[in-house]
Design a protein around this motif. Structure first.
Motif, PDB file in Angstrom:
ATOM      1  N   VAL A 405      -4.496  -6.694   9.443  1.00 29.61           N
ATOM      2  CA  VAL A 405      -5.856  -7.058   9.865  1.00 29.61           C
ATOM      3  C   VAL A 405      -6.151  -8.514   9.518  1.00 29.61           C
ATOM      4  O   VAL A 405      -6.750  -9.249  10.319  1.00 29.61           O
ATOM      5  N   LEU A 406      -5.726  -8.951   8.347  1.00 28.99           N
ATOM      6  CA  LEU A 406      -5.970 -10.335   7.940  1.00 28.99           C
ATOM      7  C   LEU A 406      -5.095 -11.320   8.717  1.00 28.99           C
ATOM      8  O   LEU A 406      -5.497 -12.464   8.956  1.00 28.99           O
ATOM      9  N   ALA A 407      -3.902 -10.871   9.106  1.00 28.67           N
ATOM     10  CA  ALA A 407      -2.959 -11.779   9.770  1.00 28.67           C
ATOM     11  C   ALA A 407      -3.223 -11.923  11.264  1.00 28.67           C
ATOM     12  O   ALA A 407      -2.915 -12.976  11.848  1.00 28.67           O
ATOM     13  N   LEU A 408      -3.769 -10.892  11.911  1.00 34.05           N
ATOM     14  CA  LEU A 408      -3.914 -10.915  13.359  1.00 34.05           C
ATOM     15  C   LEU A 408      -4.722 -12.101  13.888  1.00 34.05           C
ATOM     16  O   LEU A 408      -4.305 -12.746  14.864  1.00 34.05           O
ATOM     17  N   PRO A 409      -5.869 -12.439  13.306  1.00 33.47           N
ATOM     18  CA  PRO A 409      -6.582 -13.621  13.811  1.00 33.47           C
ATOM     19  C   PRO A 409      -5.760 -14.899  13.679  1.00 33.47           C
ATOM     20  O   PRO A 409      -5.835 -15.781  14.548  1.00 33.47           O
ATOM     21  N   CYS A 410      -4.967 -14.995  12.611  1.00 36.33           N
ATOM     22  CA  CYS A 410      -4.119 -16.176  12.419  1.00 36.33           C
ATOM     23  C   CYS A 410      -3.046 -16.247  13.494  1.00 36.33           C
ATOM     24  O   CYS A 410      -2.789 -17.323  14.060  1.00 36.33           O
ATOM     25  N   LEU A 411      -2.424 -15.107  13.800  1.00 36.53           N
ATOM     26  CA  LEU A 411      -1.408 -15.078  14.849  1.00 36.53           C
ATOM     27  C   LEU A 411      -2.021 -15.393  16.209  1.00 36.53           C
ATOM     28  O   LEU A 411      -1.429 -16.124  17.023  1.00 36.53           O
ATOM     29  N   ALA A 412      -3.208 -14.843  16.465  1.00 35.49           N
ATOM     30  CA  ALA A 412      -3.886 -15.118  17.731  1.00 35.49           C
ATOM     31  C   ALA A 412      -4.204 -16.603  17.868  1.00 35.49           C
ATOM     32  O   ALA A 412      -4.068 -17.182  18.952  1.00 35.49           O
ATOM     33  N   LEU A 413      -4.606 -17.221  16.775  1.00 36.98           N
ATOM     34  CA  LEU A 413      -4.911 -18.651  16.819  1.00 36.98           C
ATOM     35  C   LEU A 413      -3.669 -19.463  17.175  1.00 36.98           C
ATOM     36  O   LEU A 413      -3.735 -20.390  18.000  1.00 36.98           O
ATOM     37  N   HIS A 431     -13.274 -18.427  18.956  1.00 33.79           N
ATOM     38  CA  HIS A 431     -13.470 -17.237  18.112  1.00 33.79           C
ATOM     39  C   HIS A 431     -12.375 -17.128  17.053  1.00 33.79           C
ATOM     40  O   HIS A 431     -12.637 -16.908  15.868  1.00 33.79           O
ATOM     41  N   ALA A 432     -11.120 -17.270  17.498  1.00 32.97           N
ATOM     42  CA  ALA A 432     -10.009 -17.162  16.553  1.00 32.97           C
ATOM     43  C   ALA A 432     -10.047 -18.278  15.520  1.00 32.97           C
ATOM     44  O   ALA A 432      -9.833 -18.046  14.325  1.00 32.97           O
ATOM     45  N   ALA A 433     -10.323 -19.511  15.956  1.00 28.69           N
ATOM     46  CA  ALA A 433     -10.344 -20.647  15.035  1.00 28.69           C
ATOM     47  C   ALA A 433     -11.459 -20.516  14.015  1.00 28.69           C
ATOM     48  O   ALA A 433     -11.266 -20.780  12.814  1.00 28.69           O
ATOM     49  N   LEU A 434     -12.644 -20.117  14.455  1.00 29.91           N
ATOM     50  CA  LEU A 434     -13.758 -19.941  13.522  1.00 29.91           C
ATOM     51  C   LEU A 434     -13.467 -18.818  12.529  1.00 29.91           C
ATOM     52  O   LEU A 434     -13.803 -18.919  11.342  1.00 29.91           O
ATOM     53  N   THR A 435     -12.849 -17.748  13.006  1.00 32.52           N
ATOM     54  CA  THR A 435     -12.523 -16.624  12.126  1.00 32.52           C
ATOM     55  C   THR A 435     -11.536 -17.039  11.044  1.00 32.52           C
ATOM     56  O   THR A 435     -11.735 -16.760   9.849  1.00 32.52           O
ATOM     57  N   ALA A 466     -12.309 -10.860   9.588  1.00 32.23           N
ATOM     58  CA  ALA A 466     -11.104 -10.346  10.227  1.00 32.23           C
ATOM     59  C   ALA A 466     -11.397  -9.068  11.018  1.00 32.23           C
ATOM     60  O   ALA A 466     -10.947  -8.912  12.168  1.00 32.23           O
ATOM     61  N   LEU A 467     -12.138  -8.145  10.418  1.00 36.84           N
ATOM     62  CA  LEU A 467     -12.462  -6.901  11.107  1.00 36.84           C
ATOM     63  C   LEU A 467     -13.354  -7.149  12.318  1.00 36.84           C
ATOM     64  O   LEU A 467     -13.186  -6.507  13.369  1.00 36.84           O
ATOM     65  N   ALA A 468     -14.307  -8.056  12.192  1.00 37.86           N
ATOM     66  CA  ALA A 468     -15.190  -8.353  13.314  1.00 37.86           C
ATOM     67  C   ALA A 468     -14.399  -8.913  14.487  1.00 37.86           C
ATOM     68  O   ALA A 468     -14.623  -8.544  15.648  1.00 37.86           O
ATOM     69  N   TRP A 469     -13.478  -9.824  14.194  1.00 38.44           N
ATOM     70  CA  TRP A 469     -12.647 -10.387  15.265  1.00 38.44           C
ATOM     71  C   TRP A 469     -11.841  -9.277  15.944  1.00 38.44           C
ATOM     72  O   TRP A 469     -11.793  -9.206  17.174  1.00 38.44           O
ATOM     73  N   LEU A 470     -11.232  -8.422  15.158  1.00 40.69           N
ATOM     74  CA  LEU A 470     -10.383  -7.368  15.704  1.00 40.69           C
ATOM     75  C   LEU A 470     -11.193  -6.364  16.518  1.00 40.69           C
ATOM     76  O   LEU A 470     -10.848  -6.045  17.671  1.00 40.69           O
ATOM     77  N   LEU A 471     -12.281  -5.847  15.959  1.00 37.73           N
ATOM     78  CA  LEU A 471     -13.067  -4.818  16.636  1.00 37.73           C
ATOM     79  C   LEU A 471     -13.729  -5.346  17.895  1.00 37.73           C
ATOM     80  O   LEU A 471     -13.716  -4.679  18.948  1.00 37.73           O
ATOM     81  N   ALA A 472     -14.312  -6.542  17.822  1.00 40.35           N
ATOM     82  CA  ALA A 472     -14.963  -7.108  18.999  1.00 40.35           C
ATOM     83  C   ALA A 472     -13.951  -7.419  20.093  1.00 40.35           C
ATOM     84  O   ALA A 472     -14.216  -7.198  21.285  1.00 40.35           O
ATOM     85  N   SER A 473     -12.801  -7.933  19.714  1.00 41.39           N
ATOM     86  CA  SER A 473     -11.769  -8.251  20.702  1.00 41.39           C
ATOM     87  C   SER A 473     -11.242  -6.982  21.383  1.00 41.39           C
ATOM     88  O   SER A 473     -11.052  -6.954  22.609  1.00 41.39           O
ATOM     89  N   LEU A 474     -10.994  -5.929  20.591  1.00 38.82           N
ATOM     90  CA  LEU A 474     -10.528  -4.676  21.176  1.00 38.82           C
ATOM     91  C   LEU A 474     -11.569  -4.080  22.117  1.00 38.82           C
ATOM     92  O   LEU A 474     -11.227  -3.578  23.200  1.00 38.82           O
TER      93      LEU A 474
END
Length: 488
Positions: A405-413, A431-435, A466-474
């Motif tokens: 969960v913590l790594a996914l926004p970094c990988l997406a960026l 979104h990814a950069a701000l997260t 991290a959770l907000a990025w993941l849940l909103a994106s999904l």
């Protein structure tokens, strides 16, 4: 920590959203409110106990837990939360300047009115919990409505899905019926992310500029740990917007104005010489030395000597400053020599120590539901029942899931920086950069400023982002996929 990525906003649609979309939004807000209500209304009270921080805000309005008169009003109570408070005159109030005082002040007003009408002297803490939830719900509705006006139903649903799945989770709602500033910081960050993403590519006007600046100011003023966070987010947007030809660049300026105003107030607060600020400074420096530096040093005794701290203080290694028998500088000779400059110099001279501390900082974010504090009224460091569902439980049980969960926004960026790249990247990149920036800045400031004494609580925004990025994106992806299927 807000609405999901999508295309550049166009003009508001004329046809409006379909009834199905409105029904989904209403169900999400209703489900979130019912979930939050179940914890808010529980008897006995479910909430975080007072480690000491709450007193910094309640003292501004002279109210404290309803306890026997023999107990000093400002004494902490980490064993269990209190559901009832009363106004008590105190000769030396410790008032900490924070945007949290908006909720504390509103609660005070409600209690004063109630006392005038009923004559009651004891007041329910659930007033502040209700105000907190209503403020967040109103912000969620406003953001989803704005997305719908732009014809972006996927983003509207991606925003609303955070209410039942994230904001109503005990990882957040345990802060409702308290006077901690974590909920205020969460609300300010949510507003900042939501508005920044909503107005990607939009022209500037005074209302938009003012609201973004206000969100940045509220975030910087929420907690001392967030004094530089909105300024860092402003820098991220500045870099992204300057890389895009023709992209309006006012968002970064608005954030910078609010961030610098909040930073200025916080720096002025740090210069206060009253007993409260002196105690905060001592506790924070002691926590850095004894929970962050010494436990990961190759030679703890030599490190103490390098810091100018007496060897007898080695006995406090691994202990929290609040566990000391007195103020840290009174029981640890030489601690007064330790400064933030000394800390940075030590980390630069010992890169292995810095590396181990960074890894430990990420690990210390677990569990998301903060430990070391009671959560049940009348208990003794009791936790809420394991039957109360929370995302924090699988995150704690499965370390690989937490790290993922913590790594996914970094990988997406990284992916978005490669394709489509900074020049063509849109709201998804923002979104990814701000997260990622919010996660890194929050964790870095927490560990450097307060050691590992209370990382899960002080770094509350890291897991939330991290959770907000993941849940909103999904949710955004699922909505778009459903639209594609049904439109065939």
């Amino acid at each position: 920590m807000a609405t999901s990525p999508a295309r550049l906003p166009g003009s508001p649609t004329r046809s409006g959203p379909g009834s199905g979309v409105l029904a989904v939004l209403l169900l999400l807000w209703l489900a979130g409110s019912l979930r939050a209500f179940a914890l808010w209304a529980h008897d006995p009270l479910y909430a975080y106990a007072n480690s000491y921080d709450q007193t910094r805000y309640t003292s501004c309005f002279h109210f404290y837990p309803d306890r026997p008169a023999a107990i000093p009003p400002q004494r902490n109570s980490p064993q269990a939360p209190f559901a009832r408070y009363r106004f008590i005159a105190s000769e030396d109030p410790m008032c900490y300047w924070s945007s949290e005082l908006l909720f504390t002040g509103a609660t005070t007003l409600a209690w004063r009115i109630d006392a005038a009408l009923t004559g009651g002297e004891v007041h329910q803490v659930r007033w502040v919990g209700a105000l907190r939830w209503l403020a967040l719900l109103a912000l969620s509705i406003a953001l989803s409505r704005a997305w719908l006006q732009r014809g972006n139903e996927a983003a509207a649903i991606g925003n609303a899905v955070l209410v039942p799945l994230l904001f109503a989770d005990p990882g957040n709602t345990l802060y409702l019926n308290t006077f901690y500033a974590e909920w205020t910081a969460l609300l300010a960050a949510y507003g900042l992310f939501g508005l920044a993403l909503l107005w990607h590519g939009a022209p500037c006007n005074r209302r938009r500029f003012g609201l973004l600046a206000l969100a940045a100011f509220a975030l910087a003023m929420a907690k001392i740990q967030h004094l530089v966070l909105p300024l860092g987010l402003a820098c991220v947007l500045a870099v992204l917007d300057w890389a895009r030809p023709g992209q309006p660049r006012w968002r970064a300026l608005a954030l910078a104005c609010g961030a610098l105003a909040g930073l200025g107030v916080q720096l002025a607060q740090l210069q206060r010489s009253d007993p409260m600020m002196n105690a905060i400074d001592q506790y924070n420096r002691a926590d850095v030395v004894f929970t962050a530096l010494l436990p990961f040093a190759d030679d703890p005794a030599k490190l103490l000597s390098d810091l100018g701290i007496e060897a007898e203080c080695l006995r406090f290694r691994g202990e929290h400053a609040w566990e000391f028998p007195d103020l840290p500088e009174k029981v640890c000779p030489g601690l007064a020599n330790f400064t933030r400059g000394t800390e940075l110099a030590i980390l630069l001279r010992h890169p292995a120590l810095a590396g181990r501390l960074a890894v430990a900082g990420v690990e210390a974010l677990d569990p998301w539901i903060a430990r070391n504090l009671g959560e049940v009224e009348g208990g003794d460091f009791a936790s809420i029942p394991s039957t109360v569902p929370s995302l924090g439980r699988p995150l704690h049980a499965w370390p690989w899931l937490r790290l993922g969960v913590l790594a996914l926004p970094c990988l997406a960026l990284v992916v978005l920086l490669v394709r489509p790249g900074m020049r063509r990247g849109g709201r998804s990149l923002d979104h990814a950069a701000l997260t990622v920036a919010a996660m890194a800045i929050t964790l870095g400031v927490t560990v450097l400023g307060d050691g590992l004494a209370d990382t899960a609580k002080q770094g509350h925004l890291v897991v939330n982002a991290a959770l907000a990025w993941l849940l909103a994106s999904l949710a955004w992806l699922a909505t778009r996929a459903w639209r594609n299927v049904t439109s065939r």
